[in-house]
Design an enzyme around this catalytic site. Structure first.
Site, short mmCIF file in Angstrom:
data_model
loop_
_atom_site.label_atom_id
_atom_site.label_comp_id
_atom_site.label_asym_id
_atom_site.label_seq_id
_atom_site.Cartn_x
_atom_site.Cartn_y
_atom_site.Cartn_z
N ARG A 218 0.84 -1.20 0.00
CA ARG A 218 0.00 0.00 0.00
C ARG A 218 0.88 1.25 0.00
O ARG A 218 1.73 1.42 0.88
CB ARG A 218 -0.92 0.01 1.22
CG ARG A 218 -1.83 -1.21 1.22
CD ARG A 218 -2.88 -1.14 2.30
NE ARG A 218 -3.73 -2.33 2.23
CZ ARG A 218 -4.78 -2.54 2.98
NH1 ARG A 218 -5.15 -1.64 3.88
NH2 ARG A 218 -5.50 -3.63 2.84
N GLU A 220 0.69 4.06 1.07
CA GLU A 220 0.23 5.07 2.02
C GLU A 220 1.37 6.04 2.26
O GLU A 220 2.47 5.63 2.61
CB GLU A 220 -0.22 4.38 3.32
CG GLU A 220 -1.54 3.69 3.09
CD GLU A 220 -1.91 2.64 4.14
OE1 GLU A 220 -3.05 2.67 4.58
OE2 GLU A 220 -1.06 1.81 4.49
N ARG A 226 2.22 2.86 12.93
CA ARG A 226 1.46 1.62 12.72
C ARG A 226 1.26 1.26 11.25
O ARG A 226 0.50 0.36 10.94
CB ARG A 226 0.13 1.70 13.45
CG ARG A 226 -0.76 2.79 12.96
CD ARG A 226 -1.85 3.12 13.99
NE ARG A 226 -2.56 4.30 13.57
CZ ARG A 226 -3.71 4.28 12.97
NH1 ARG A 226 -4.32 3.16 12.73
NH2 ARG A 226 -4.30 5.39 12.60
N HIS A 227 1.89 2.00 10.35
CA HIS A 227 1.74 1.69 8.92
C HIS A 227 3.07 1.31 8.29
O HIS A 227 4.09 1.95 8.53
CB HIS A 227 1.17 2.89 8.15
CG HIS A 227 -0.28 3.13 8.44
ND1 HIS A 227 -0.70 4.05 9.36
CD2 HIS A 227 -1.39 2.55 7.94
CE1 HIS A 227 -2.02 4.03 9.42
NE2 HIS A 227 -2.47 3.12 8.57
N GLU A 362 -6.31 -0.63 15.65
CA GLU A 362 -7.03 -1.53 14.74
C GLU A 362 -6.11 -2.68 14.35
O GLU A 362 -5.02 -2.47 13.84
CB GLU A 362 -7.48 -0.78 13.48
CG GLU A 362 -8.19 -1.73 12.51
CD GLU A 362 -8.50 -1.10 11.16
OE1 GLU A 362 -8.88 0.09 11.11
OE2 GLU A 362 -8.37 -1.83 10.16
N SER A 365 -9.91 -5.77 10.06
CA SER A 365 -11.21 -5.35 9.53
C SER A 365 -11.80 -6.53 8.80
O SER A 365 -11.08 -7.32 8.18
CB SER A 365 -11.05 -4.21 8.53
OG SER A 365 -10.80 -3.00 9.21
N ARG A 413 0.72 -5.92 13.08
CA ARG A 413 -0.09 -5.22 14.09
C ARG A 413 -0.29 -6.08 15.33
O ARG A 413 -0.17 -5.61 16.46
CB ARG A 413 -1.46 -4.85 13.52
CG ARG A 413 -1.43 -3.75 12.48
CD ARG A 413 -1.63 -2.36 13.07
NE ARG A 413 -1.50 -1.36 12.03
CZ ARG A 413 -2.53 -0.75 11.45
NH1 ARG A 413 -3.77 -1.03 11.82
NH2 ARG A 413 -2.33 0.15 10.52
P1 ATP Z 1 -5.76 1.60 9.07
O1 ATP Z 1 -7.10 2.26 9.20
O2 ATP Z 1 -5.14 1.23 10.37
O3 ATP Z 1 -4.83 2.31 8.14
P2 ATP Z 1 -7.04 -0.05 7.13
O4 ATP Z 1 -8.44 -0.01 7.64
O5 ATP Z 1 -6.66 0.82 5.99
O6 ATP Z 1 -6.02 0.19 8.34
P3 ATP Z 1 -7.60 -2.70 6.21
O7 ATP Z 1 -7.77 -2.52 4.76
O8 ATP Z 1 -8.79 -2.80 7.08
O9 ATP Z 1 -6.65 -1.54 6.77
O10 ATP Z 1 -6.61 -3.94 6.40
C1 ATP Z 1 -6.83 -5.02 7.31
C2 ATP Z 1 -5.78 -5.04 8.39
O11 ATP Z 1 -4.47 -5.09 7.82
C3 ATP Z 1 -5.74 -3.81 9.27
O12 ATP Z 1 -6.71 -3.91 10.30
C4 ATP Z 1 -4.32 -3.82 9.78
O13 ATP Z 1 -4.20 -4.76 10.84
C5 ATP Z 1 -3.54 -4.37 8.61
N1 ATP Z 1 -2.98 -3.26 7.81
C6 ATP Z 1 -3.60 -2.56 6.85
N2 ATP Z 1 -2.81 -1.62 6.30
C7 ATP Z 1 -1.62 -1.74 6.94
C8 ATP Z 1 -0.38 -1.05 6.84
N3 ATP Z 1 -0.19 -0.06 5.98
N4 ATP Z 1 0.63 -1.44 7.65
C9 ATP Z 1 0.47 -2.45 8.52
N5 ATP Z 1 -0.68 -3.13 8.68
C10 ATP Z 1 -1.73 -2.80 7.91
MG MG Z 2 -9.65 -1.41 8.37
#
Ligand code: ATP
Ligand code: MG
Length: 439
Positions: A218, A220, A226-227, A362, A365, A413
């Protein structure tokens, strides 16, 4: 004559009971204490050490020099006799008759291994091979492996089939801007943001329960604690569900299995980190999105408008409230449809979606998914995405797709949360973030 490494005995397996035995050990020179007439050398293997004793009258000059004059963190093999010793750490030491330097370390070292000085995280990651020699760092990666093993085992026992979906894909699975584009021969392609669409397609095959320890890529842009730009997750999908409750059952039991496996199998590693793992009782508490807004109102500076995802501030406030109620892990259920992706099943204004929180972070999801192709197509359009990008995904929904749901549980996480690590970069060997592509 070289020392036969195939005869090497694992240092953690040696004890005073081996008194008198001829052994071969191998490892890194951790520490040398030369007192003149006698010297003591600690050889480290993994996180264990053995003391090699060098009484200058009893060992050859060649043997003594090989250990005393060689730089710290060099790799050596030692052949010698085990002797019981009350003073030696672990109750035994090795009196050597042959030493071979297998690889000499340069000096100075890029970072300390046993020194108590704090090394900054960038230097540590630049020199990860050395950083992982430290017991408290090695422990994290053993625990991470145990978490993967515990989760995988439980899922297998529950009849899940492990799958592997492609990481190079033709269209961005979740759309949006957070996607890495790559050159694919004459075309462009994308790195997968999750196996979401593939694991859903599997629900039309008769493999009713699938999982993948998946990679998420991703783009981001923000640098947070946490990312990561490349992360891993337990991605699960289950067919023939009544509603999202059936998925919550899988998730809470998976989390319990992961934490229990770590608790039962990582005693030494947890001790090295001075941590305890708390195995949650199931069922985990359920908090609705509306309750989350209600409870955190007044605890946060900026209120969350109904319909939007919870802010980080609200998530932490809820984590505190749940901790006061003695719950580290909890579900947030019944999110507004507007805050969740197109593939999540709507329920009026709400969504059959949920998150798993741990002390405000989080961790997961998930949702029941839409399995009706017309509704799915309509929702893709409403999101502003191009349905032609989703042709392959949509096709199975026209040929027998059972009701289904699933989730993505972030591996880094959960490791980070379990061990109370200050930054997610501590839970991955070679983090990829905005400013790091190497090593
Ligand atoms: P956040 O809101 O914390 O950025 P997200 O809602 O975008 O996460 P989801 O698409 O729900 O992420 O991804 C499912 C799970 O994967 C998340 O709950 C998290 O545990 C993990 N995750 C997602 N994106 C990341 C990231 N960039 N780095 C580490 N872990 C991630
Ligand atoms: Mg999520």
């Amino acid at each position: 004559m070289s020392i036969p490494l195939s005869e090497r005995v694992a240092i953690p397996e040696l004890s005073a009971d081996d008194d008198g035995d001829e052994v071969v050990i191998g490892g890194w020179i951790q520490e040398v204490r030369d007192l003149g007439g006698i010297a003591f050398v600690q050889i480290r293997e993994g996180t264990s050490t053995a003391q090699v004793v060098l009484p200058k009258k009893k060992v050859t000059e060649e043997v003594a020099e090989a250990l005393i004059e060689t730089n710290r963190e060099s790799v050596v093999a030692v052949k010698g006799t085990v002797q019981e010793s009350d003073e030696a750490p672990g109750g035994f030491e090795v009196l050597p008759d042959a030493v071979e330097v297998l690889n000499e370390a340069k000096a100075p070292l890029p970072m300390g291994v046993v020194d108590k000085v704090d090394t900054d995280v960038d230097t540590r990651i630049d020199n990860r091979f050395m950083d992982v020699r430290r017991p408290e760092v090695q422990a994290i990666f053993k625990i991470r492996a145990a978490a993967m093993e515990g989760g995988r085992r439980w899922l297998m026992e529950e009849g899940f089939t492990e799958i592997t979906s492609p990481n190079i894909i033709g269209a961005a699975s979740e759309g949006g801007t957070d996607v890495f584009e790559v050159t694919y021969f004459e075309d462009s392609a994308y790195l997968s943001q999750s196996p979401q669409l593939y694991k859903q397609m599997m629900m039309a095959t008769g493999l009713d329960r699938v999982f993948e320890i998946a990679k998420y890529f991703r783009a981001e842009r923000h640098n947070t604690r946490r990312h990561l730009n490349e992360s891993s997750a337990f991605d699960c999908e289950v067919a023939f569900i009544d509603d999202e409750d059936d998925v919550l059952w899988v998730l809470e039991n998976l989390v319990q299995a992961i934490t229990r496996h770590v608790d039962e199998h990582c005693t030494e590693e947890l001790a090295a980190l001075d941590k305890e793992v708390h195995v949650p009782e199931t069922p985990l508490p359920r908090v609705t999105y509306d309750e989350a807004l209600d409870w955190t109102e007044g605890e946060i500076d900026e209120e969350v408008p109904w319909g939007e995802d919870l802010s980080t501030e609200a998530e932490y406030a809820l984590g505190d409230i749940m901790e006061e109620k003695r719950h580290e892990y909890y579900f947030i259920t019944k999110y507004p449809d507007a805050s969740k992706p197109f593939y999540a099943m709507p329920d009026g204004e709400l969504s059959r979606s949920f998150d798993l929180g741990h002390k405000g972070m989080e961790v997961t999801s998930g949702a029941q998914r839409v399995h009706d192709p017309d509704l799915l197509e309509q929702r893709i359009k409403e999101t502003g995405l191009d349905t032609s990008d989703f042709e392959d995904y949509l096709k199975p929904f026209h040929y027998g797709m059972p009701p289904h749901g699933g989730f993505g549980l972030g591996l880094e996480r959960i490791v980070m949360e379990m061990l109370e690590l200050p930054n997610i970069r501590e839970a991955v060997l070679f983090p990829r973030d905005r400013s790091r592509l190497r090593p």
